[in-house]
Design a protein around this motif. Structure first.
Motif, short mmCIF file in Angstrom:
data_model
loop_
_atom_site.label_atom_id
_atom_site.label_comp_id
_atom_site.label_asym_id
_atom_site.label_seq_id
_atom_site.Cartn_x
_atom_site.Cartn_y
_atom_site.Cartn_z
N ARG A 102 0.83 -1.20 0.00
CA ARG A 102 0.00 0.00 0.00
C ARG A 102 0.86 1.26 0.00
NH1 ARG A 102 -2.44 1.39 5.45
NH2 ARG A 102 -0.31 2.09 5.63
N ASP A 103 1.90 1.25 0.83
CA ASP A 103 2.78 2.42 0.91
C ASP A 103 3.57 2.62 -0.38
OD1 ASP A 103 1.82 2.83 3.44
OD2 ASP A 103 3.60 2.01 4.46
N GLN A 104 3.99 1.53 -1.01
CA GLN A 104 4.69 1.64 -2.29
C GLN A 104 3.76 2.19 -3.36
OE1 GLN A 104 6.24 -2.27 -3.06
NE2 GLN A 104 8.07 -1.95 -1.82
N GLU A 105 2.54 1.70 -3.38
CA GLU A 105 1.58 2.19 -4.36
C GLU A 105 1.29 3.67 -4.13
OE1 GLU A 105 -3.03 1.36 -5.79
OE2 GLU A 105 -2.10 0.05 -4.32
N TYR A 106 1.15 4.07 -2.89
CA TYR A 106 0.90 5.47 -2.58
C TYR A 106 2.08 6.34 -3.02
CZ TYR A 106 -0.26 9.63 0.12
OH TYR A 106 -0.56 10.91 0.49
N ALA A 107 3.30 5.86 -2.80
CA ALA A 107 4.48 6.61 -3.21
C ALA A 107 4.55 6.74 -4.73
CB ALA A 107 5.73 5.95 -2.68
N GLN A 108 4.20 5.68 -5.45
CA GLN A 108 4.22 5.71 -6.90
C GLN A 108 3.15 6.65 -7.45
OE1 GLN A 108 3.86 1.64 -8.09
NE2 GLN A 108 6.03 1.20 -7.82
N LEU A 109 1.99 6.62 -6.85
CA LEU A 109 0.90 7.47 -7.34
C LEU A 109 1.17 8.95 -7.05
CD1 LEU A 109 -2.21 5.33 -6.36
CD2 LEU A 109 -1.33 5.77 -8.65
N ASN A 110 1.92 9.24 -6.01
CA ASN A 110 2.21 10.63 -5.64
C ASN A 110 3.61 11.06 -6.03
OD1 ASN A 110 -0.31 11.29 -4.48
ND2 ASN A 110 0.23 10.00 -2.74
N ALA A 111 4.25 10.31 -6.92
CA ALA A 111 5.62 10.66 -7.34
C ALA A 111 5.63 11.98 -8.11
CB ALA A 111 6.20 9.55 -8.19
N HIS A 112 4.54 12.34 -8.73
CA HIS A 112 4.51 13.59 -9.51
C HIS A 112 4.56 14.82 -8.61
CE1 HIS A 112 0.32 13.07 -8.28
NE2 HIS A 112 0.16 14.39 -8.48
N ASN A 113 4.23 14.69 -7.34
CA ASN A 113 4.27 15.83 -6.42
C ASN A 113 5.68 16.27 -6.07
OD1 ASN A 113 1.51 15.95 -6.27
ND2 ASN A 113 1.38 14.68 -4.44
N LYS A 114 6.67 15.41 -6.32
CA LYS A 114 8.05 15.72 -5.97
C LYS A 114 8.70 16.63 -7.01
CE LYS A 114 8.78 11.55 -3.32
NZ LYS A 114 9.55 10.33 -3.17
N MET A 115 8.10 16.75 -8.16
CA MET A 115 8.71 17.55 -9.23
C MET A 115 8.43 19.00 -9.10
SD MET A 115 8.12 15.19 -12.49
CE MET A 115 8.69 13.54 -12.51
#
Length: 115
Positions: A102-115
């Motif tokens: 779940r945490d990995q999926e959340y990190a992948q889905l929110n990876a665009h926020n880091k840019m």
């Protein structure tokens, strides 16, 4: 390909020997492998909170008993020689894996926020 198969076979043999040795040590104190997981890890802490109260109580009792046996320099076989525990039974590990996924999926889905 053949080298990988040989490597896998050797690692399997070593893993089985390690598991047997670890199982012997766990049986000495009446513990399970999951009892060795560190409660300060966020995934383990969350899985324990979600676990059945009976699982939490049993885990706490096993840990306290192990501490007492270690202090007295005794083994579980001195008190319950016929008791057969499944040292590698998985009660909370499945939940830990789901939490990690779940945490990995959340990190992948929110990876665009880091840019």
């Amino acid at each position: 390909m053949a080298l990988r198969m040989i490597g896998d076979k050797v690692m399997g043999l070593v893993a089985n020997q390690y598991k047997a040795a670890l199982g012997t040590q766990l049986a000495t104190y009446g513990l399970r492998y999951e009892d060795l997981l560190i409660e300060e890890n966020r995934e383990v802490q969350e899985a324990l909170e979600l676990a059945d109260p009976a699982v939490q109580t049993a885990r706490t009792r096993r840990i306290k008993r192990a501490i007492d046996l270690s202090y007295k320099k005794k083994s579980m076989k001195d008190y319950a020689p016929d008791q057969d525990n499944d040292m590698f039974k998985k009660e909370i590990y499945v939940d830990i894996e789901k939490i990690r996924q779940r945490d990995q999926e959340y990190a992948q889905l929110n990876a665009h926020n880091k840019m």
